[in-house]
Motif scaffolding. Sequence first.
Motif, short mmCIF file in Angstrom:
data_model
loop_
_atom_site.label_atom_id
_atom_site.label_comp_id
_atom_site.label_asym_id
_atom_site.label_seq_id
_atom_site.Cartn_x
_atom_site.Cartn_y
_atom_site.Cartn_z
N ARG A 23 -37.77 -42.44 -18.32
CA ARG A 23 -37.41 -42.19 -16.93
C ARG A 23 -36.79 -40.80 -16.79
NH1 ARG A 23 -33.15 -45.15 -19.02
NH2 ARG A 23 -31.06 -44.49 -18.34
N MET A 24 -37.13 -40.13 -15.73
CA MET A 24 -36.54 -38.84 -15.42
C MET A 24 -35.18 -39.07 -14.77
SD MET A 24 -38.92 -36.91 -16.57
CE MET A 24 -38.27 -35.32 -16.05
N VAL A 25 -34.19 -38.27 -15.17
CA VAL A 25 -32.82 -38.45 -14.67
C VAL A 25 -32.27 -37.12 -14.17
CG1 VAL A 25 -32.32 -40.44 -16.14
CG2 VAL A 25 -31.95 -38.14 -17.02
N PRO A 26 -31.34 -37.16 -13.22
CA PRO A 26 -30.78 -35.90 -12.70
C PRO A 26 -29.81 -35.24 -13.66
CG PRO A 26 -29.76 -37.79 -11.63
CD PRO A 26 -30.87 -38.33 -12.47
N PHE A 27 -29.21 -36.00 -14.57
CA PHE A 27 -28.31 -35.43 -15.58
C PHE A 27 -28.32 -36.34 -16.80
CE2 PHE A 27 -25.75 -38.12 -12.80
CZ PHE A 27 -25.15 -38.98 -13.71
N ILE A 28 -27.97 -35.77 -17.95
CA ILE A 28 -27.92 -36.52 -19.21
C ILE A 28 -26.61 -36.19 -19.92
CG2 ILE A 28 -29.10 -37.10 -21.37
CD1 ILE A 28 -31.64 -35.93 -20.29
N ASP A 29 -25.95 -37.21 -20.44
CA ASP A 29 -24.77 -36.97 -21.26
C ASP A 29 -25.17 -36.22 -22.52
OD1 ASP A 29 -23.21 -38.28 -19.46
OD2 ASP A 29 -23.11 -40.16 -20.57
N PHE A 30 -24.43 -35.16 -22.83
CA PHE A 30 -24.74 -34.35 -24.00
C PHE A 30 -24.13 -35.02 -25.23
CE2 PHE A 30 -24.89 -30.38 -26.51
CZ PHE A 30 -26.16 -29.97 -26.17
N PRO A 31 -24.81 -34.98 -26.38
CA PRO A 31 -24.24 -35.59 -27.58
C PRO A 31 -23.09 -34.74 -28.13
CG PRO A 31 -26.25 -34.46 -28.13
CD PRO A 31 -26.13 -34.39 -26.64
N ALA A 32 -22.31 -35.33 -29.00
CA ALA A 32 -21.35 -34.54 -29.76
C ALA A 32 -22.13 -33.76 -30.82
CB ALA A 32 -20.33 -35.46 -30.42
N VAL A 33 -21.74 -32.51 -31.02
CA VAL A 33 -22.41 -31.64 -31.98
C VAL A 33 -21.37 -31.21 -33.01
CG1 VAL A 33 -23.71 -29.50 -32.33
CG2 VAL A 33 -24.01 -30.83 -30.22
N THR A 34 -21.54 -31.69 -34.23
CA THR A 34 -20.62 -31.35 -35.32
C THR A 34 -21.27 -30.33 -36.23
OG1 THR A 34 -19.58 -33.53 -35.26
CG2 THR A 34 -19.31 -32.26 -37.27
N ILE A 35 -20.57 -29.23 -36.47
CA ILE A 35 -21.10 -28.13 -37.28
C ILE A 35 -20.25 -28.01 -38.56
CG2 ILE A 35 -21.57 -25.66 -37.40
CD1 ILE A 35 -21.91 -25.68 -34.36
N CYS A 36 -20.91 -28.09 -39.70
CA CYS A 36 -20.24 -27.97 -40.99
C CYS A 36 -20.85 -26.81 -41.76
CB CYS A 36 -20.38 -29.24 -41.81
SG CYS A 36 -19.81 -30.74 -41.01
N ASN A 37 -20.01 -25.93 -42.26
CA ASN A 37 -20.48 -24.89 -43.18
C ASN A 37 -20.97 -25.58 -44.45
OD1 ASN A 37 -20.84 -22.46 -44.64
ND2 ASN A 37 -19.16 -21.52 -43.52
N ARG A 38 -22.03 -25.07 -45.02
CA ARG A 38 -22.55 -25.70 -46.25
C ARG A 38 -21.55 -25.58 -47.39
NH1 ARG A 38 -24.81 -29.40 -46.41
NH2 ARG A 38 -26.49 -29.18 -47.91
N CYS A 39 -20.60 -24.67 -47.29
CA CYS A 39 -19.44 -24.64 -48.17
C CYS A 39 -18.21 -24.64 -47.28
CB CYS A 39 -19.45 -23.41 -49.07
SG CYS A 39 -18.00 -23.29 -50.14
N THR A 40 -17.53 -25.76 -47.21
CA THR A 40 -16.39 -25.86 -46.30
C THR A 40 -15.11 -25.31 -46.92
OG1 THR A 40 -15.96 -28.12 -47.07
CG2 THR A 40 -17.37 -27.87 -45.13
N LEU A 41 -15.07 -25.12 -48.24
CA LEU A 41 -13.87 -24.58 -48.89
C LEU A 41 -13.96 -23.06 -49.00
CD1 LEU A 41 -13.39 -27.24 -51.71
CD2 LEU A 41 -12.10 -27.02 -49.58
N GLY A 100 -25.64 -21.80 -45.19
CA GLY A 100 -26.05 -22.11 -43.83
C GLY A 100 -25.11 -23.13 -43.23
N ILE A 101 -25.59 -23.93 -42.29
CA ILE A 101 -24.77 -24.95 -41.65
C ILE A 101 -25.52 -26.28 -41.62
CG2 ILE A 101 -23.45 -23.34 -40.22
CD1 ILE A 101 -25.29 -24.10 -37.87
N ARG A 102 -24.73 -27.32 -41.59
CA ARG A 102 -25.25 -28.68 -41.42
C ARG A 102 -24.77 -29.17 -40.06
NH1 ARG A 102 -26.32 -32.92 -45.46
NH2 ARG A 102 -25.99 -35.00 -44.59
N VAL A 103 -25.70 -29.69 -39.25
CA VAL A 103 -25.39 -30.06 -37.87
C VAL A 103 -25.60 -31.56 -37.70
CG1 VAL A 103 -25.88 -29.64 -35.44
CG2 VAL A 103 -26.13 -27.78 -37.10
N PHE A 104 -24.58 -32.24 -37.17
CA PHE A 104 -24.66 -33.66 -36.84
C PHE A 104 -24.78 -33.81 -35.32
CE2 PHE A 104 -22.19 -33.25 -40.69
CZ PHE A 104 -22.56 -34.32 -41.50
#
Length: 478
Positions: free
Chosen positions: A91-109, A231-235
């Motif tokens: 179904r076509m909708v006038p708006f959509i809730d955006f997901p949460a976007v989690t960004i992690c560096n491939r080396c977080t330390l 790079g990055i890992r995106v959830f």
Amino acid sequence: MNVGEKTEALTFDADRRSPKYRLKDLWIEFRDSTGLHGVDKIKPPSVNPFSIRGSIWMIALCSTTAFLVYNLVDQIGDYYSYPTITKFTPRMVPFIDFPAVTICNRCTLNKTRLDVYPEMETYFFNRSLGLVNESLVPVSDVFQKQLSLEWWRNMSMDGAEMLMSCVFGGVQFDCMSKFRPIFTSEGLCHTFNFNDSEIARVKKAGDSKNLMVLLNINQNHYTFTANMAAGIRVFLHNPSVHPDAGSTIVMAASGFSTYVSMQKYEYIYQPLPYMAFGHSDCVDTTSPEFVNPLKYYSPYTFNHCVMECVQTKAFDQCGCVGPSDPRGGPLCSLTKEGSCYKIILDAESSKANFLEECGCVGECRFDSYTAQVSSSSFPAKVWVNHLLKTRGAQDKEAMTENFVVLRVFYDQMMVTTITQQPQYTAASLFSNIGGQMGLCLGASMLTVAEIAEFLVFITLFLLDKCRGRKARNRISNW
């Protein structure tokens, strides 16, 4: 003789002279009055015991009745097996809730912060190759003492340095005002639109209308990790759900502009007695009677349940928790985390009977996101000089090694709802039964009432006989 005695005598004489009412008469009256097809063609044996026509109609009636009973048993059995059908509704909708976007560096330390501890780089090198156990871990206090969340934050990549520029819905905003730091299985990451009081929505689709982030992964600050990647890992996940809880995951490499085109799916399954996921049931978390059985994760989801179960087992065996565990117990030392906690997490998750031990049940309603990923080289030559001046990079090679552009967007303003529906309702069951009865016997619900009444009359007839009374013609008299 008075008048009463005369009347009684006349009644007795009339009853004595009236013909005897027999079971055959009961059948004849039912046969002549019922709407059941074919019954009027069957005559009592005393009238014509060898009627060919009557025998054929008797066989036909018995055959169709047997066929009807067979079909009814099959229909009712099928109804109580609770079969379902799946309905797809885009179904076509006038708006959509955006997901949460989690960004992690491939080396977080951050290597430059870890360098204050001797042997730290060697430790992470050996750990990334799986060569670390308790006997090989250095004896320094930093490896043996209980750590804190503050220590992990201080040793992680700085989000303010990584998130350079952010745009949502065509409006630029301060990245750190909207990206929330959160610990995941990858380490310290940053999430947009997570547990906010107002969930972000989009009213237009397209890569320039939703979320765009320019990142600097700072490879010069990398230490050794098991993934050996940059790079990055995106959830992509529901804004109320932890990033580790069954997210859609994509990767983005440095030196590229990565486009993540999404579609949203809503799943609605039927609770018990229906089976939602093959041979398992689901729990209706929207029911007023539902109580979240989890202690540390809310809302209830299947993946939250699995995470809590695994983390509880690891805590019971290791006596400590990881940075992403919400239970708030004592955090593991580097030694315990690498040689016990993470090993238990992996071992428990891979057990064949793991889900049975945890007893986790999927929720009946949940969302998911599909993603198609494409990329193009970044930056284009025409933009090199401008970015060198405004973004502080040393040269184009440094930008290629460290800069990542991420665009997350809906490809169209459409939501697909996948609904599990009962194949049979009570109305459809009665409709099928009525159709079978009409096809086989030309019968209806009123015909069933006629048959039930006939059986009642037979019972009363037999009771009269057993009590020594004269059987009465109730069909005509009632």
